[in-house]
Enzyme design. Structure first.
Site, short mmCIF file in Angstrom:
data_model
loop_
_atom_site.label_atom_id
_atom_site.label_comp_id
_atom_site.label_asym_id
_atom_site.label_seq_id
_atom_site.Cartn_x
_atom_site.Cartn_y
_atom_site.Cartn_z
N LYS A 17 0.86 -1.18 0.00
CA LYS A 17 0.00 0.00 0.00
C LYS A 17 0.89 1.24 0.00
O LYS A 17 1.39 1.65 1.04
CB LYS A 17 -0.90 -0.01 1.24
N LYS A 45 -4.61 13.17 -0.89
CA LYS A 45 -3.66 12.99 0.20
C LYS A 45 -2.91 11.67 0.02
O LYS A 45 -3.42 10.75 -0.61
CB LYS A 45 -4.36 13.03 1.56
N LYS A 74 -10.60 7.32 5.03
CA LYS A 74 -9.79 6.75 3.96
C LYS A 74 -8.46 6.23 4.52
O LYS A 74 -7.96 6.69 5.54
CB LYS A 74 -9.52 7.80 2.88
N ASP A 75 -7.89 5.26 3.79
CA ASP A 75 -6.65 4.62 4.22
C ASP A 75 -5.53 5.64 4.42
O ASP A 75 -5.45 6.64 3.70
CB ASP A 75 -6.18 3.62 3.15
N LYS A 76 -4.68 5.35 5.39
CA LYS A 76 -3.49 6.18 5.56
C LYS A 76 -2.51 5.91 4.43
O LYS A 76 -1.98 6.85 3.82
CB LYS A 76 -2.81 5.88 6.90
#
Length: 360
Positions: A17, A45, A74-76
């Site tokens: 990721k 982001k 949302k995912d980091k």
């Protein structure tokens, strides 16, 4: 471990990721009116959580964190695009906002604050690396199958924490063994328990679907002791087996209703409806017949424990939209793109594709 629908050997690829290999784009539920007291920020982001983004926006503009609105966290890790709302009267203060990990792509005005769940879904881009030609062919075959038939709509590992113990913590909170000062954390951990129970039920339904696919009618009769039920299971074209008069929901949005099996089979193949399962809470709406027995097997020890929590039902089976793939043999990259309804997890699709637990 959650049972998967597709039976194939594990496909060994490299996936991480990061902002080059994992991209998420939020799809808003509605067009913004360009009028009203709320300013909508379209934000890009990377490697930054939504909560950290809101803290930084708050520090720069003076807007209280509770006055920001967003449709989902949302995912980091990765590159993500999402919409954030704030009171328009603070628009001038945005000039004070500068961040190395995000930027404001566009702004709109709207009548309402964005609320949790106010999105159609999310589109995803995933790049798998170190994919040889043989594995690329396997990926193509399995991904094409998933794109055609759908996938089990499990809650993803993110729901359960790095140590995968959030559900147990939620149970301990309800039993007054532990309690955190942060009310939102308590609520989230309890929801993890509800999610775990949902996953258990879905895993059992996947097991039944494999039985129906792999066993003869004679063998199934030994398991279910019901000839009509066995005939119903064996006569279905789709892998995921439905039951007569169970609770369905229109897909991808719609009300809860019962449907007879004959109609349900046709509508499910058309991706018009999907069967549902409990997010156990107050006043649960159970199925009848065999599925009621199955629900009791999974949920009975938690009905009283969760009786004061908000409950609902959730799709057991989901479908990809806008699915595509591309293989670059020279770079050994296999890229996939697809859109999911809100609340569904790209990592669950990836687990199904690779036949591997995906935890980062």
């Amino acid at each position: 471990m959650n049972l998967r629908a597709n039976k194939h050997s594990k496909i060994n690829v490299h996936f991480s990721k990061n902002s080059q290999d994992f991209v998420v784009r939020e799809i808003p539920m509605y067009e913004f009116s360009q009028n009203g007291e709320h300013l909508i920020l379209h934000i890009q982001k990377k490697d930054l959580t939504t909560n950290d983004l809101l803290k930084d926006l708050s520090a720069a503009t003076g807007v209280k964190q509770k006055d920001f609105g967003y449709a989902g966290l949302k995912d980091k890790l990765g590159l993500t695009y999402q919409y954030i709302s704030m009171p328009k009267k603070y628009e001038k203060e945005l000039k004070n906002f500068s961040h190395e990990k995000c930027k404001i792509i566009d702004t709109f005005t709207h009548n309402n604050k964005i609320k949790l769940g106010h999105l159609k879904g999310n589109s995803f881009f995933l790049r798998l690396k170190k994919v040889n030609k043989i594995d690329a062919l396997k990926l193509e075959q399995v991904f094409t199958k998933i794109a055609k038939q759908g996938y089990p709509n499990y809650f993803g590992y993110q729901r359960f924490g790095k140590e995968q113990n959030n559900a147990q913590s939620g149970e301990d909170i309800l039993k007054n063994k532990i309690k955190f000062k942060n009310h939102k954390l308590n609520k989230f951990l309890i929801s993890a328990l509800q999610s775990e129970l949902f996953n258990r039920y879905l895993s059992k339904r996947i097991e039944i679907s494999h039985f129906a696919q792999d066993f003869s009618k004679k063998e199934l009769k030994e398991i279910f002791k019901d000839e009509k039920l066995v005939n119903d299971l064996k006569e279905q074209e789709h892998f995921f087996k439905l039951f007569d008069n169970e609770l369905f929901e229109h897909y991808p949005f719609g009300k809860l209703f019962n449907e007879n099996l004959q109609n349900a089979k046709e509508r499910f193949l058309k991706q018009d409806i999907s069967p549902s399962a409990l997010i156990l809470g107050a006043n649960p709406r159970f199925n009848s017949g065999y599925l009621f027995e199955l629900e009791q097997e999974i949920f009975k020890d938690y009905i009283e424990l969760l009786q004061n929590q908000n409950g609902s039902r959730r799709y057991l089976w989901s479908f990809l939209q806008n699915a595509s793939f591309k293989y670059n043999e020279e770079l050994a990259h296999f890229c996939i793109e697809f859109t999911l309804q809100k609340g569904s997890y790209a990592t669950v699709v990836l687990s199904e594709l690779l036949n591997d637990e995906i935890i980062f």
